[in-house]
Design a protein around this motif. Structure first.
Motif, PDB file in Angstrom:
ATOM      1  N   GLY A 234      25.502  47.157   9.090  1.00 43.69           N
ATOM      2  CA  GLY A 234      24.140  47.424   9.536  1.00 43.69           C
ATOM      3  C   GLY A 234      23.290  47.964   8.402  1.00 43.69           C
ATOM      4  N   THR A 235      22.042  47.566   8.364  1.00 41.29           N
ATOM      5  CA  THR A 235      21.156  48.020   7.292  1.00 41.29           C
ATOM      6  C   THR A 235      20.916  49.523   7.336  1.00 41.29           C
ATOM      7  OG1 THR A 235      19.201  47.565   8.657  1.00 41.29           O
ATOM      8  CG2 THR A 235      19.912  45.824   7.137  1.00 41.29           C
ATOM      9  N   ASP A 236      21.064  50.142   8.521  1.00 40.02           N
ATOM     10  CA  ASP A 236      20.729  51.555   8.674  1.00 40.02           C
ATOM     11  C   ASP A 236      21.964  52.439   8.816  1.00 40.02           C
ATOM     12  OD1 ASP A 236      18.140  50.606   8.621  1.00 40.02           O
ATOM     13  OD2 ASP A 236      17.843  50.743  10.783  1.00 40.02           O
ATOM     14  N   ASP A 237      23.083  51.978   8.271  1.00 42.20           N
ATOM     15  CA  ASP A 237      24.331  52.737   8.333  1.00 42.20           C
ATOM     16  C   ASP A 237      24.171  54.030   7.537  1.00 42.20           C
ATOM     17  OD1 ASP A 237      26.992  53.707   8.010  1.00 42.20           O
ATOM     18  OD2 ASP A 237      27.767  51.681   8.301  1.00 42.20           O
ATOM     19  N   ARG A 238      24.371  55.175   8.201  1.00 35.61           N
ATOM     20  CA  ARG A 238      24.216  56.473   7.539  1.00 35.61           C
ATOM     21  C   ARG A 238      25.551  57.112   7.146  1.00 35.61           C
ATOM     22  NH1 ARG A 238      20.512  60.245  10.995  1.00 35.61           N
ATOM     23  NH2 ARG A 238      21.451  59.175  12.800  1.00 35.61           N
ATOM     24  N   TYR A 239      26.654  56.437   7.412  1.00 36.08           N
ATOM     25  CA  TYR A 239      27.950  56.903   6.943  1.00 36.08           C
ATOM     26  C   TYR A 239      28.385  56.139   5.695  1.00 36.08           C
ATOM     27  CZ  TYR A 239      28.844  59.913  10.955  1.00 36.08           C
ATOM     28  OH  TYR A 239      28.792  60.921  11.882  1.00 36.08           O
TER      29      TYR A 239
END
Length: 291
Positions: A234-239
């Motif tokens: 995903g483009t918004d992966d925060r991990y």
């Protein structure tokens, strides 16, 4: 021992049960009929990670959703267990032998994706195809939430007194679409880790896995993976930031990579329709084009 969950997916009921190996007493779910698919979850176990996916995949497959060592309700019985990536990968092989599966497709998320990669490197003949969702498996630092667990005493206290607020924070961070966060799974997760039955041993296993796992060898050997790979991020992966995808695509021999706009780390729950639209044909295809 086993029981049938309240849900009745199209592929049939989900059966939760245990199986014993020399390494561990593995907790897992099974559903459906057809070619086998093994689900390896990220932190927390299959109920926190893959519960919603099982029914969809069980329409075409026999699905095994596993709690690897150090997660969920699996209990490590071999007190000489070395706890590193190779030990966990080999224990997964022991689980498959115990349930009578010789070769299987594997879907791995986050750390489960890293364990899936290492298993495919060590046992290429046992992996039919490999689907990875924002996987570990490369030599980068853990997110700060997990680095605490590696600290002496601090990590022990953090795990021992883990709160619902902390678990909800970590779960919400996995999602872009907050309305999709399965908050109801948090209570089940906390009940599991707080259960008096072998609680101290389970918490110790969780910490020892976190402190022992290193991915350097897995990344160095990515070229040994023979199975076709579907890689989703995903483009918004925060991990695990999406920029890490190139570390996989440049080394894996056979890979079909997809970046999903506005998807978080738990891509399969955050964007379930888009994820299954890629995953289902990959798992059911007779062949996958080479890179």
């Amino acid at each position: 021992m086993s029981h049938v969950s309240d849900g009745q997916p199209q592929g049939g009921p989900i059966q939760e049960t245990f199986v014993d190996t020399t390494a561990a007493r593995f907790h897992y779910a099974r559903a459906g009929t057809g070619p086998p698919v093994l689900l390896l979850p990220g932190a927390g176990g299959w109920k926190l990670t893959f519960q919603a996916m099982i029914g969809a995949l069980a329409q075409h497959h026999t699905v095994y959703a596993l709690d690897p060592p150090g997660q969920g309700r699996t209990e490590i019985r071999d007190r000489t267990f070395p706890f590193g990536v190779d030990a966990i990968a080999r224990s997964i092989g022991g689980f498959l032998e115990a349930v009578g599966v010789t070769r299987t497709a594997i879907v791995g998320h986050s750390w489960g994706g890293g364990f899936a990669l290492r298993f495919a490197e060590l046992y290429p003949e046992r992996v039919v195809r490999l689907a990875l969702i924002a996987p570990a498996g490369i030599d980068v630092k853990d997110p700060w939430e997990f680095r605490f667990a590696r600290l002496p005493l601090v990590g022990d206290l953090a795990v021992l007194f883990m709160t619902a607020t902390a678990v909800r924070h970590m779960l919400r961070k996995s999602f872009t679409h907050q309305e999709h966060v399965p908050i109801d799974r948090v209570d089940e997760f906390l009940r599991t880790i707080r259960s008096p039955h072998r609680r101290a041993a389970r918490l110790s296993d969780m910490l020892r896995v976190e402190r022992s796992v290193q991915w350097r060898t897995t990344e160095q050997h990515l070229d040994l993976v023979e199975a076709p790979v579907l890689l989703m991020w995903g483009t918004d992966d925060r991990y695990f930031p999406v920029r890490l995808i190139e570390r996989f695509t440049t080394r894996l021999p056979t890979v079909d990579a997809h970046v999903l706009p506005h998807g978080g780390h738990s891509l399969h729950d955050d964007l379930p329709e888009q994820t299954l639209a890629l995953l289902t044909p990959f798992l059911t295809a007779d062949d996958v084009p080479r890179k």
